[in-house]
Design an enzyme around this catalytic site. Structure first.
Site, short mmCIF file in Angstrom:
data_model
loop_
_atom_site.label_atom_id
_atom_site.label_comp_id
_atom_site.label_asym_id
_atom_site.label_seq_id
_atom_site.Cartn_x
_atom_site.Cartn_y
_atom_site.Cartn_z
CE1 TYR A 105 -1.36 -5.32 12.03
CE2 TYR A 105 -3.60 -6.20 12.00
CZ TYR A 105 -2.59 -5.44 11.42
OH TYR A 105 -2.83 -4.78 10.23
CE LYS A 108 -2.12 -1.68 11.68
NZ LYS A 108 -1.53 -0.62 10.84
CB THR A 156 0.25 -6.29 1.34
OG1 THR A 156 -0.07 -6.49 2.73
CG2 THR A 156 -0.70 -5.27 0.73
CB ILE A 209 -0.93 0.01 1.25
CG1 ILE A 209 -1.92 -1.14 1.19
CG2 ILE A 209 -1.67 1.34 1.36
CD1 ILE A 209 -2.70 -1.33 2.48
#
Length: 302
Positions: free
Chosen positions: A177, A181, A214, A24
């Site tokens: 994770y 975030k 990705t 990205i």
């Protein structure tokens, strides 16, 4: 490609994109450069960074892109990067906090932080704060400087453990994770509150790129990788599609002067309820300042 055509040219503007050598971030850099911005890729691989610069310059022909080393898992490296950038004596109109690790096994950064929290969140927290003065000087009443931070839908299931931000009690890659975030969303909302209180011509927004195909998935179990490979064309966005909301937040006239937004598919939407908890925002900010070793000037702002 189509969405880039609707945005005005950005000649004379400067952007920094973390993790801009692939995925990205790479697509974000490429499109900002195509619009005329001078873009600096901040990354932790000289080889990948220089290769990305070469490819983008080839593809855009006129793109002004360069690479500067910055390891977000190292507070020392972040400070060195900021020193190098300041030595250029150039403005900064856009900062895209894009880099991330996902679902890595339990390990620590060189400063002793759990890697998801240390790199994804604390690294960007320190980088943003160290670049804030330059952003404030570069923004104007009619053209605010912009801070764009890439979060994820996983923040909706994240829990912020203020007493165990390093996940020492029980480590789960998914939990660590998601917490990193969620911390980025809380940070963005608190940052916008502080920018508004100071009358700064800088806005801070957070984007959700969606589920993007990705290299972030390289640490997932092989069965999940197989399912991902089989379904990618059906469910996953391409990196270019994933970058569209970051680009929208960085250059869209619709976002001029707008801050404290959670954006998905180039539209404002609601983040997790807990992210709007102002007391939690304040406490996380104060704790983060202690962790990275900067003064907590927000204590003067309610």
């Amino acid at each position: 490609m189509l969405f880039v055509a609707v945005f005005p040219t950005q000649n004379g503007k400067v952007a920094i994109v973390t993790g801009g050598a692939k995925g990205i971030g790479y697509q974000t850099v490429k499109h900002l450069a195509r619009l005329g911005m001078h873009v600096i890729i901040a990354g932790n691989s000289e080889t990948e960074g220089q290769e990305a610069v070469r490819k983008i310059q080839e593809e855009t022909l006129t793109g002004k892109v360069e690479f500067l080393y910055c390891d977000l898992a190292s507070m020392k490296s972040i400070r060195q990067f900021v020193q190098q950038f300041r030595a250029k004596n150039c403005p900064l109109h856009v900062l895209v906090n894009n880099a991330a690790v996902m679902l890595v096994p339990e390990r620590k950064t060189e400063d002793g932080f759990e890697e998801h929290f240390g790199l994804n969140y604390l690294g960007h927290f320190l980088l943003t704060n160290l670049l804030l003065d330059t952003l404030k000087q570069s923004g104007t009443h009619s053209h605010n400087a912009r801070i764009i931070t890439v979060s994820s839908a996983t923040h909706y299931v994240g829990k912020l453990h203020l007493n165990d931000l390093q996940s020492r009690c029980s480590y789960s890659p998914h939990g660590a994770y998601a917490q990193s975030k969620l911390a980025l969303v809380l940070f963005t909302y608190r940052l916008q509150h502080l920018l508004t209180a100071n009358g700064s011509h800088v806005t801070a927004n957070v984007v959700d790129p969606g589920v993007v195909n990705t290299e972030l998935y390289k640490h997932v179990f092989w069965v999940v990788k197989l399912v991902k490979w089989m379904t990618a064309w059906l469910f996953f966005k391409t990196p270019e599609e994933g970058a569209s909301t970051s680009i929208y937040a960085a250059v869209s006239p619709e976002m001029e002067g707008a801050g404290g937004c959670y954006l998905y598919n180039e539209e404002r939407t609601k983040s997790a309820d807990v992210a709007y908890d102002e007391e939690l925002q304040r406490r996380l900010w104060t704790e983060s300042c202690k962790m990275v070793g900067i003064p907590d000037e927000s204590s003067r702002v309610p």
